[in-house]
Design an enzyme around this catalytic site. Structure first.
Site, PDB file in Angstrom:
ATOM      1  N   GLU A 210       0.849  -1.190   0.000  1.00 57.99           N
ATOM      2  CA  GLU A 210       0.000   0.000   0.000  1.00 57.99           C
ATOM      3  C   GLU A 210       0.886   1.241   0.000  1.00 57.99           C
ATOM      4  O   GLU A 210       1.957   1.229   0.609  1.00 57.99           O
ATOM      5  CB  GLU A 210      -0.819   0.077   1.287  1.00 57.99           C
ATOM      6  CG  GLU A 210      -1.805  -1.019   1.492  1.00 57.99           C
ATOM      7  CD  GLU A 210      -2.498  -0.836   2.839  1.00 57.99           C
ATOM      8  OE1 GLU A 210      -3.534  -0.171   2.874  1.00 57.99           O
ATOM      9  OE2 GLU A 210      -1.985  -1.332   3.845  1.00 57.99           O
ATOM     10  N   HIS A 234      -5.897 -12.482   4.400  1.00 55.53           N
ATOM     11  CA  HIS A 234      -6.124 -12.280   2.973  1.00 55.53           C
ATOM     12  C   HIS A 234      -5.133 -13.007   2.065  1.00 55.53           C
ATOM     13  O   HIS A 234      -5.522 -13.666   1.102  1.00 55.53           O
ATOM     14  CB  HIS A 234      -6.062 -10.790   2.639  1.00 55.53           C
ATOM     15  CG  HIS A 234      -6.890  -9.944   3.546  1.00 55.53           C
ATOM     16  ND1 HIS A 234      -8.162 -10.276   3.903  1.00 55.53           N
ATOM     17  CD2 HIS A 234      -6.632  -8.775   4.161  1.00 55.53           C
ATOM     18  CE1 HIS A 234      -8.655  -9.341   4.705  1.00 55.53           C
ATOM     19  NE2 HIS A 234      -7.738  -8.422   4.880  1.00 55.53           N
TER      20      HIS A 234
END
Ligand code: NDP
Length: 462
Positions: A210, A234
């Site tokens: 990110e 995830h």
């Protein structure tokens, strides 16, 4: 076309919370504006003494974006949903309060625990099976437990209340479109299957970088870190979809069986100094934006050594994948956003003499959100036909018209557990990571640093 939901009431516990305002209500609004939450009643609950008007204000503010894009029918549906909503003040951890509310709501009810994890756990512990009306669905947010043992304990508590297929352990990262995109690519193309194994694949990387930093989320993030926040849930799920055996169908049982079997074969092996790495960002700048040192951010306890960048190598001990490294990495405050799985194939065994130029291994890249497919191949020319050049074949994969939380809620409201993490898998993901968590806690793997806006510590080849 309007879709009648199986669930009649969506009860959100934690009405004043961040998740509810920023993700759940906007996700619901998109769903409703598309006519896919027909007949649903929305109810908010929390510990604050809010009036109905205060709750309504929050609902309407969160619905605004979807409303501005909706057609006339969508606007009507959003008005209906907002007009019929109610708010209830309660302490979910006090015996009898949640059950009293549940008994008065149109059933079946989906109870969304948008609460701090320990509060959700306590709320479930004080419920008794008799207090939970038939058909009730329980929606649990991440993190689901904090260890294999605590996840098992929570599973046991939930299993006493409702059947497993009425428990939704949410993984919003893997929207339905993404899951189906991976499965479609893998199982609708004969050319992939013969090479999708240890004989032809050198390594697989699943990367979620990110360019956002902490963004005021110290309260949650500093106690979690990149390993627990991203890899434990995830990225292991994505790895499982990329590597599982072909299921007979894509219904929840076949699919979740295949995911569970794959994860049971997965582990991170010692020595953790070579199979894992961790680092924390220092001050830097991302696209001209100054980012403070993580350790100096409000709410951060620097002594905790929470990692903002984590990388692990997972091994899958089965016939297909023996010896292939699966690198899972996630970082905050990185130079650029990068969300993809990269499959690197082995080099050709022999390049006929006479060719010149690049001969790099093929790479297949699946990008997430927006979902894309890129395939790097070596081809001849232009100009000298003996000279090999690298080209990339590009495709866009199916996109969802819903927000990730809209997809999550659609599954819950339709009673479809496909996107939910099954009990055994929730425990297994902790089992895979626990040795690493212990090794990092005992400082076996030295924490490193990287400036915000970089590609990671200098020593990492990224
Ligand atoms: P917040 O702290 O913002 O909100 C928690 C909510 O729970 C508040 O509305 C709070 O009300 C309420 N609450 C706390 N105790 C009680 C109680 N005893 N009875 C009734 N209500 C209570 O948390 P988030 O919204 O950020 O997170 C909620 C869950 O979602 C967590 O499990 C988190 O891990 C998960 N999650 C959050 C994401 C995010 O981006 N925020 C992303 C993914 C998952 P009050 O303040 O009045 O006490």
């Amino acid at each position: 076309m309007a879709t009648q939901t199986t669930v009649k009431t969506l009860l959100i516990l934690g009405a004043s919370g961040d998740l509810t305002g920023r993700l759940l209500l906007p996700g619901l609004a998109r769903l409703a504006a598309k006519g896919r939450a027909d007949g649903l009643t929305l109810v908010g609950a929390g510990s604050d003494p809010w009036t109905r008007e205060q709750w309504l204000e929050r609902v309407e503010a969160s619905f605004a974006d979807a409303e501005s894009e909706a057609d006339a029918a969508g606007k009507r549906e959003l008005k209906r949903l907002a007009g019929s909503t109610s708010y209830h003040q309660l302490d979910v951890t006090a015996g009898g309060e949640l059950s009293a509310l549940l008994s008065g709501l149109p059933a079946p009810v989906a109870v969304y625990f948008a609460l701090p994890p320990q509060v959700s756990q306590k709320a479930c512990e004080v419920l008794t099976p008799e207090e939970v009306p038939a058909g009730t669905r329980l929606v649990m947010e991440k993190p689901f437990g904090s260890s294999e043992e605590s996840a098992r304990h929570l599973n046991t508590t939930l299993a006493a209340l409702v059947p497993e297929d009425h428990i939704h352990r949410v993984d919003h990262f893997l929207g339905k479109a993404t899951v189906l995109n991976i499965l479609g690519l893998r199982f609708a193309n004969t050319f992939l299957e013969p090479v999708w194994n240890r004989n032809f694949i050198e390594k697989v990387e699943v990367i979620f970088d990110e360019d956002l930093a902490l963004e005021g989320r110290a309260r949650y993030y500093d106690g979690a870190g990149a390993l627990r926040d991203m890899i434990q849930s995830h990225l292991l799920q994505i790895m499982a979809l990329m590597t599982m055996e072909p299921p007979a169908s894509i219904d929840e049982r076949d699919l979740r069986d295949a995911v569970a079997t794959l994860l049971r074969a997965s582990s991170i092996k010692a020595p953790y100094r070579s199979s894992t790495r961790r680092a924390r960002y220092t001050a830097g700048s991302i696209a001209g934006r100054q980012v403070p040192d993580y350790a100096a951010e409000t709410g951060v306890d620097a002594a905790r050594n929470t990692e903002t960048l984590a990388e692990v190598q997972v091994d899958i001990d089965n016939w297909r994948w023996q010896g292939v490294p699966f690198i899972l990495r996630s970082g905050k405050a990185m130079r650029a956003k990068r969300k993809e799985a990269v499959v690197t194939f082995k080099p050709v065994p022999h390049l006929p003499k006479g060719f010149i130029g690049v001969d790099s291994p093929n790479e297949l890249r699946i990008g997430f959100g927006p979902d894309t497919l890129q395939f790097d191949v070596d081809v001849n020319g232009p100009g000298n036909v003996l000279s090999l050049d690298r080209i990339t074949l590009n495709a866009e994969l199916s996109a969802s018209e819903l927000l990730p939380y809209g997809e999550v809620l659609e599954g819950v409201l339709a009673g479809d557990p496909l996107l939910s993490v099954r009990a055994d898998t929730a425990e297994d993901c902790w089992r895979i990571l626990e040795p690493v968590i212990r090794a990092w806690a005992s400082d076996t793997v030295p924490p490193e640093e990287y400036p915000a806006g970089s590609t990671g510590p200098e020593s990492w080849t990224v």
